[in-house]
Write a protein that holds these residues in place. Structure first.
Motif, short mmCIF file in Angstrom:
data_model
loop_
_atom_site.label_atom_id
_atom_site.label_comp_id
_atom_site.label_asym_id
_atom_site.label_seq_id
_atom_site.Cartn_x
_atom_site.Cartn_y
_atom_site.Cartn_z
N ARG A 164 0.76 -1.28 -0.29
CA ARG A 164 -0.02 0.23 -0.38
C ARG A 164 0.67 1.53 0.07
N ASN A 165 2.50 1.31 -0.32
CA ASN A 165 3.26 2.17 -0.18
C ASN A 165 4.08 2.29 -1.50
N SER A 166 3.35 1.31 -2.48
CA SER A 166 4.35 1.04 -3.65
C SER A 166 5.42 2.34 -3.98
N ASN A 167 4.51 3.31 -3.54
CA ASN A 167 5.12 4.50 -4.66
C ASN A 167 7.30 4.38 -3.73
N LEU A 168 7.19 4.27 -2.45
CA LEU A 168 8.32 3.46 -1.59
C LEU A 168 9.27 2.67 -2.15
N LEU A 169 8.44 1.20 -2.67
CA LEU A 169 9.12 0.63 -3.52
C LEU A 169 9.85 0.80 -5.08
N ALA A 170 9.68 1.70 -5.51
CA ALA A 170 10.49 2.27 -6.28
C ALA A 170 12.20 2.19 -6.70
N ALA A 171 12.67 1.07 -7.29
CA ALA A 171 14.34 1.49 -7.45
C ALA A 171 15.02 0.08 -8.89
N SER A 172 15.76 0.53 -8.25
CA SER A 172 16.65 -0.35 -10.09
C SER A 172 16.60 -1.63 -9.22
N SER A 173 17.30 -1.94 -8.12
CA SER A 173 17.67 -3.42 -7.55
C SER A 173 17.12 -2.71 -6.14
N THR A 174 16.29 -4.01 -5.96
CA THR A 174 15.79 -4.48 -4.23
C THR A 174 16.68 -5.20 -3.85
N LEU A 175 16.55 -5.51 -2.70
CA LEU A 175 17.05 -6.50 -1.77
C LEU A 175 16.71 -6.83 -0.55
N ILE A 176 15.53 -7.54 -0.43
CA ILE A 176 14.73 -8.18 0.74
C ILE A 176 15.28 -9.00 1.55
N ILE A 177 14.69 -8.68 2.86
CA ILE A 177 16.10 -9.26 3.98
C ILE A 177 14.94 -10.30 4.59
N ASN A 178 14.25 -10.81 4.86
CA ASN A 178 13.63 -12.13 6.34
C ASN A 178 12.16 -11.62 6.38
N LEU A 179 11.69 -11.17 5.14
CA LEU A 179 10.41 -11.27 5.17
C LEU A 179 9.46 -12.31 4.84
N PRO A 180 8.92 -13.06 5.51
CA PRO A 180 7.81 -14.54 5.47
C PRO A 180 7.92 -13.86 4.14
N ALA A 181 7.54 -15.53 3.54
CA ALA A 181 7.09 -16.14 2.55
C ALA A 181 5.43 -16.22 1.88
#
Length: 345
Positions: A10-27
């Motif tokens: 719901r905060n998709s504007n903050l997700l804009a990136a060219s290379s993103t690293l996700i750490i320990n989010l549940p599957a």
């Protein structure tokens, strides 16, 4: 979909990136939805939790690279990192420091967690690593914080993050090395002490240490009974990394280290099985891993093999052990903990 993922999306504007690293989010389906929003983004997923890693491997988009380790290493430079707030506050600083060589100079960091997890202290906890850190959203009993990463002048060295402590029981002196986020990082916990003070007088052969943590049990028993040969199992890469360090500090060189979700990766049989099994996951009490372990461990025992565990006395493990393994004896009850043992005929 997990509440954490819903708040992020719901905060998709903050997700804009060219290379993103996700750490320990549940599957869950978060990465699929993320790439639907930003199909050109290169997505990497890193976790120290083997259960998450197994689930992600089965469900991730083909373009996503996934990593299970104690430390993230990659040649890529990410301009966005999304971190699930850890159950150990010390682990947050460890994670942020670890990212120093993996983020761009202008990288944004998002930290998401349940309100009851302690995330409201994130601004204070991250002050050495993030500037302009502030709450971006609060919904579904979760909070999302956003900040800009502060590049550090020094290279991350995982060795500097170990806590080292010592203890002696029954004339056996031990050094313990433990990383942030590993159970009983700062000192020997009461339950493990009660277990080590009440071991059988003869131990030999192949031994499984289930939920090994920092390797305290395996190190102690290996020194007291040199003819034992240990396999150490844990769901946490931080625990397994710590266990290797602990055993090395104590001169134990013959051991096997196995990441596993409960017994998912265990295939061999053992003469003895020892455990101070976990029953907490995050901020919720969770008995499933231990109950699954007790229900399935018999197939991994040789004839006349034994299972010895220590647990809070209020936990109702003896009926499960008696039903699934063999008749149970209570070895000792002390300081709110009980040691239970059962032996196959």
């Amino acid at each position: 979909m997990h509440n954490l993922s819903q708040v992020l999306l719901r905060n998709s504007n903050l997700l804009a990136a060219s290379s993103t690293l996700i750490i320990n989010l549940p599957a869950d389906e978060f990465m699929h939805d993320y790439l639907n929003l930003y199909p050109q983004c290169q997505l990497n997923y890193f976790t120290t939790n083997f259960e998450y890693f197994q689930l992600i491997e089965k469900s991730k988009p083909k373009s996503v690279n996934s990593f299970f380790a104690a430390q993230y290493r990659s040649d890529k430079k990410h301009d966005l990192a999304i971190i699930a707030f850890p159950k150990s506050k010390a682990e947050l600083a460890f994670t942020l420091a670890m990212l120093n060589e993996s983020l761009t100079d202008d990288a944004r960091v998002l930290i998401i967690g349940e309100n009851k997890s302690g995330i409201k202290s994130v601004e204070k906890l991250s002050k050495d690593y993030l500037q302009f850190c502030s709450k971006a959203d609060s919904a579904r009993h979760c909070s999302l914080y956003s900040g800009q990463y502060i590049k550090q002048n020094k290279t991350f060295d995982i060795e500097q993050w170990y806590k080292i402590y010592q203890f002696t029981i029954d004339g056996v002196a031990l050094k313990v090395a433990s990383l942030p986020g590993v159970f009983s990082q700062n000192n020997l916990d009461v339950g493990t002490r009660v277990l080590l003070e009440n071991l059988p007088t003869d131990y030999a052969g192949k031994v499984l240490d289930f939920g090994c943590g920092a390797g305290v049990i395996a190190s102690f028993v290996s020194k007291k009974y040199p003819t034992t040969e240990f396999t150490l199992v844990d769901v946490s890469a931080l625990a397994l990394h710590s266990a290797q360090k602990t055993l090395a500090l104590n001169g134990v060189t013959t051991a096997t280290y196995l990441p596993s979700n409960s017994l998912s990766e265990v295939s061999e049989k053992y003469q003895h099985i020892l455990s101070n099994p976990p029953f907490h996951q995050g901020v919720k009490t969770n008995y499933l891993a231990t109950e699954t372990f007790l229900q399935n461990i018999k197939r991994h025992l040789y004839a006349k093999g034994s299972v010895t565990i220590v647990a809070n006395s209020f936990l109702k493990y003896p009926p499960i052990m008696a039903r699934e393994i063999a008749p149970v004896s209570t070895v000792v009850q002390k300081n709110g903990f009980s040691v239970y043992r059962c032996t196959l005929k």
